[in-house]
Scaffold this motif. Structure first.
Motif, mmCIF file in Angstrom:
data_model
loop_
_atom_site.group_PDB
_atom_site.id
_atom_site.type_symbol
_atom_site.label_atom_id
_atom_site.label_comp_id
_atom_site.label_asym_id
_atom_site.label_seq_id
_atom_site.Cartn_x
_atom_site.Cartn_y
_atom_site.Cartn_z
ATOM 1 N N VAL A 184 -4.378 -1.326 2.192
ATOM 2 C CA VAL A 184 -3.067 -0.774 2.530
ATOM 3 C C VAL A 184 -3.294 0.282 3.608
ATOM 4 O O VAL A 184 -4.018 1.247 3.389
ATOM 5 C CB VAL A 184 -2.390 -0.160 1.286
ATOM 6 C CG1 VAL A 184 -1.148 0.631 1.677
ATOM 7 C CG2 VAL A 184 -2.035 -1.257 0.287
ATOM 8 N N ARG A 222 1.573 -4.778 6.019
ATOM 9 C CA ARG A 222 2.362 -5.448 4.964
ATOM 10 C C ARG A 222 3.809 -5.573 5.438
ATOM 11 O O ARG A 222 4.709 -4.907 4.925
ATOM 12 C CB ARG A 222 2.262 -4.648 3.664
ATOM 13 C CG ARG A 222 0.835 -4.439 3.158
ATOM 14 C CD ARG A 222 0.206 -5.721 2.629
ATOM 15 N NE ARG A 222 0.714 -6.037 1.318
ATOM 16 C CZ ARG A 222 0.183 -5.579 0.177
ATOM 17 N NH1 ARG A 222 -0.881 -4.778 0.208
ATOM 18 N NH2 ARG A 222 0.703 -5.914 -0.978
ATOM 19 N N TRP A 262 -1.768 2.976 6.309
ATOM 20 C CA TRP A 262 -0.638 3.849 6.635
ATOM 21 C C TRP A 262 -0.414 3.893 8.138
ATOM 22 O O TRP A 262 -1.325 4.196 8.914
ATOM 23 C CB TRP A 262 -0.922 5.232 6.075
ATOM 24 C CG TRP A 262 0.073 6.284 6.389
ATOM 25 C CD1 TRP A 262 1.432 6.194 6.308
ATOM 26 C CD2 TRP A 262 -0.223 7.620 6.841
ATOM 27 N NE1 TRP A 262 2.006 7.400 6.678
ATOM 28 C CE2 TRP A 262 1.014 8.284 7.007
ATOM 29 C CE3 TRP A 262 -1.406 8.313 7.103
ATOM 30 C CZ2 TRP A 262 1.100 9.601 7.437
ATOM 31 C CZ3 TRP A 262 -1.325 9.619 7.533
ATOM 32 C CH2 TRP A 262 -0.076 10.256 7.691
ATOM 33 N N THR A 279 -0.718 4.401 -2.420
ATOM 34 C CA THR A 279 -0.578 2.963 -2.618
ATOM 35 C C THR A 279 0.596 2.443 -1.803
ATOM 36 O O THR A 279 1.386 3.227 -1.248
ATOM 37 C CB THR A 279 -0.330 2.660 -4.098
ATOM 38 O OG1 THR A 279 0.938 3.258 -4.481
ATOM 39 C CG2 THR A 279 -1.435 3.240 -4.971
ATOM 40 N N LEU A 280 0.734 1.121 -1.767
ATOM 41 C CA LEU A 280 1.882 0.532 -1.089
ATOM 42 C C LEU A 280 3.176 1.114 -1.640
ATOM 43 O O LEU A 280 4.071 1.502 -0.884
ATOM 44 C CB LEU A 280 1.858 -0.987 -1.268
ATOM 45 C CG LEU A 280 3.076 -1.749 -0.745
ATOM 46 C CD1 LEU A 280 3.221 -1.584 0.759
ATOM 47 C CD2 LEU A 280 2.973 -3.234 -1.110
ATOM 48 N N VAL A 335 3.734 0.926 6.190
ATOM 49 C CA VAL A 335 2.455 0.299 5.840
ATOM 50 C C VAL A 335 2.269 -0.837 6.836
ATOM 51 O O VAL A 335 2.924 -1.876 6.751
ATOM 52 C CB VAL A 335 2.430 -0.207 4.390
ATOM 53 C CG1 VAL A 335 1.124 -0.940 4.111
ATOM 54 C CG2 VAL A 335 2.600 0.962 3.416
ATOM 55 N N GLU A 342 7.381 -5.205 3.426
ATOM 56 C CA GLU A 342 7.191 -4.651 2.088
ATOM 57 C C GLU A 342 7.419 -3.144 2.037
ATOM 58 O O GLU A 342 7.304 -2.536 0.977
ATOM 59 C CB GLU A 342 5.786 -4.991 1.573
ATOM 60 C CG GLU A 342 5.546 -6.479 1.418
ATOM 61 C CD GLU A 342 4.178 -6.782 0.844
ATOM 62 O OE1 GLU A 342 3.858 -6.275 -0.244
ATOM 63 O OE2 GLU A 342 3.403 -7.512 1.498
ATOM 64 N N SER A 343 7.707 -2.551 3.185
ATOM 65 C CA SER A 343 8.112 -1.147 3.229
ATOM 66 C C SER A 343 9.208 -1.059 4.291
ATOM 67 O O SER A 343 9.896 -2.045 4.533
ATOM 68 C CB SER A 343 6.912 -0.237 3.538
ATOM 69 O OG SER A 343 6.296 -0.600 4.765
#
Length: 447
Positions: free
Chosen positions: A283, A341, A285, A409-410, A338, A344-345
């Motif tokens: 993951v 991903r 940032w 974390t995610l 993120v 997913e964010s």
């Protein structure tokens, strides 16, 4: 929005593959091409297979073209073999462009709504001031310099504390003020910062500077944003004072951080292991990686002006940018908070601003080729511009910037709220808008 909108008709995937070939072949062309990071998550989802460097002829040709391009005068040079002075700096940007006009609007709103003496001595506020400095250098408007000076003078009178990477960051602006005024009180600020960095900050066994400085309650750890926060002090002072010790100290730190934090994908993880902030492998940032792009390419600028090069920084930045290209959102030109991903964010403003600035600076000093860089810059810069909205009083507001972020974390990254007009978001956007102005195809008219 069309992301890679030049005269050719390549799609994002095709362009990403070409760039991966070029950059990975370049990074593997000598023994320093691989990151010696004892990688702990090489099989994480989203990481790339380095076997893409397969000897492809087109990739080798592109890598050779980049090496040849470095022999030419950098874009920012007005005369061969002559680094830009203040006049050349403005000439190579475009004070009359829409990009700078927007930066001036944002900067003026800060000056009108925030008393400089009310602004804290901390990392986010340092980024704001660095952004205002960029507007000053492009426009020559002394109001921005005086605002920075009023802020600095207030804190000098109040007493400065430097005990972490974050609280060391504002001292980088003292280099500007020493350069402009010659006043010794600003040299004293720099001396205090260098004493902290050389003598006081705790270090990892490898010699990396502890993000929390003299504080070890959470253990001694490296956080990727430190490469920007204390890195600006080393780079700026080293350039101004011709201090090789400071410049080499930055290179040493960059190498340590890269060995420990950069993964095979090219992305940097947020921090070394910290019990208080468990991190999820694989993951990455976004803003943390943006700090690396911004600080690393600015350091390479200084080296190029000195007739020098630091190949492992070039290679690490190339790997990072290749990874970033793969994960950009083709609709907006932004990245997720993120980075690796998608979906997913949330899409985040400061990530794109820092990558636009870093890539633009890399292009200006011959470290990146035009074939992909200008399109990446345009995509990210347009994405940033769309995040500036106007309130009911017609004042520009920088939106979509994630709040202060700890390693995690995610889920924890995705749960960080976004904040409007936060200092470091405004500063990052000012850096991006001023740095993209004047680049080929990035003038007043949109391409």
């Amino acid at each position: 929005m069309k992301v890679y909108g030049r005269s050719y008709e390549w799609g994002l995937l095709e362009l990403a593959i070409l760039v991966m070939f070029a950059l990975f072949c370049w990074g593997c062309s000598d023994s320093g091409g691989d990151s010696a990071d004892g990688d702990r998550d090489a099989e994480d989802p989203g990481e790339t297979d380095e076997e893409t460097a397969d000897g492809d002829d087109d990739g080798e040709d592109e890598a050779e073209a980049e090496r040849e391009a470095e022999k030419e005068p950098p874009f920012d040079y007005c005369r061969p073999d002559t680094p830009p002075d203040a006049a050349c700096w403005k000439q190579k940007r475009d004070p009359d462009s829409e990009w700078v006009a927007l930066a001036v609007e944002i900067a003026d709103n800060q000056l009108a709504t925030r008393d400089p003496e009310s602004i804290r001595w901390d990392w986010g506020e340092a980024v704001l001031m660095i952004g205002l400095e960029a507007v000053y250098r492009v426009t020559g408007d002394a109001r921005y310099l005086e605002y920075i000076r009023a802020w600095m003078d207030h804190h000098i009178e109040d007493g400065l504390s430097m005990a972490t990477s974050d609280s060391c960051a504002p001292s980088a602006l003292a280099v500007l003020l020493l350069e402009e005024t010659g006043e010794e009180k600003y040299r004293a600020v720099i001396d205090q910062a260098l004493h902290y960095l050389y003598e006081e900050a705790l270090r990892t066994p490898e010699g990396g500077i502890n993000h929390l400085g003299t504080w070890d309650a959470l253990g001694i750890s490296l956080w990727v944003d430190s490469l920007f926060m204390f890195g600006n002090v080393f780079t700026r002072w080293g350039e101004y004072a011709d201090d090789e010790t400071a410049l080499d100290a930055y290179v040493e730190q960059f190498r340590i951080f890269t060995d420990l934090l950069q993964k095979e994908s090219g992305f940097y993880t947020h921090a070394t292991e910290i019990e208080a902030f468990p991190q999820e492998e694989g993951v990455f940032w976004g803003r943390g990686n943006g700090w690396v792009a911004a600080a690393g390419y600015d350091h390479l600028r200084v080296r190029r002006n000195r007739g020098e090069s630091v190949e492992d920084i070039r290679e690490a930045e190339a790997r990072l940018l290749a990874a970033a290209i793969q994960s950009i959102d083709s609709e907006t030109g932004l990245w997720w908070t993120v980075m690796n991903r998608p979906g997913e964010s949330y899409l985040e403003t400061s990530v794109a601003a820092l990558f636009a600035f870093g890539a633009a600076r890399g292009f200006r000093y011959g470290h990146l080729s035009e074939i992909f860089t200008l399109d990446l810059i345009e995509a990210a810069a347009e994405g940033v511009r769309e995040r500036v909205v106007y309130d009911e009083e017609n004042r520009p507001v920088v939106t979509g910037v994630s709040g202060p972020t700890n390693p995690g974390t995610l889920a924890s990254y995705a749960s960080v709220n976004t904040v409007d007009d936060v200092s470091y978001g405004v500063g990052a956007v000012l850096l991006a808008l001023t740095e993209v102005s004047g680049l080929p195809g990035m003038g007043t008219e949109k391409r």
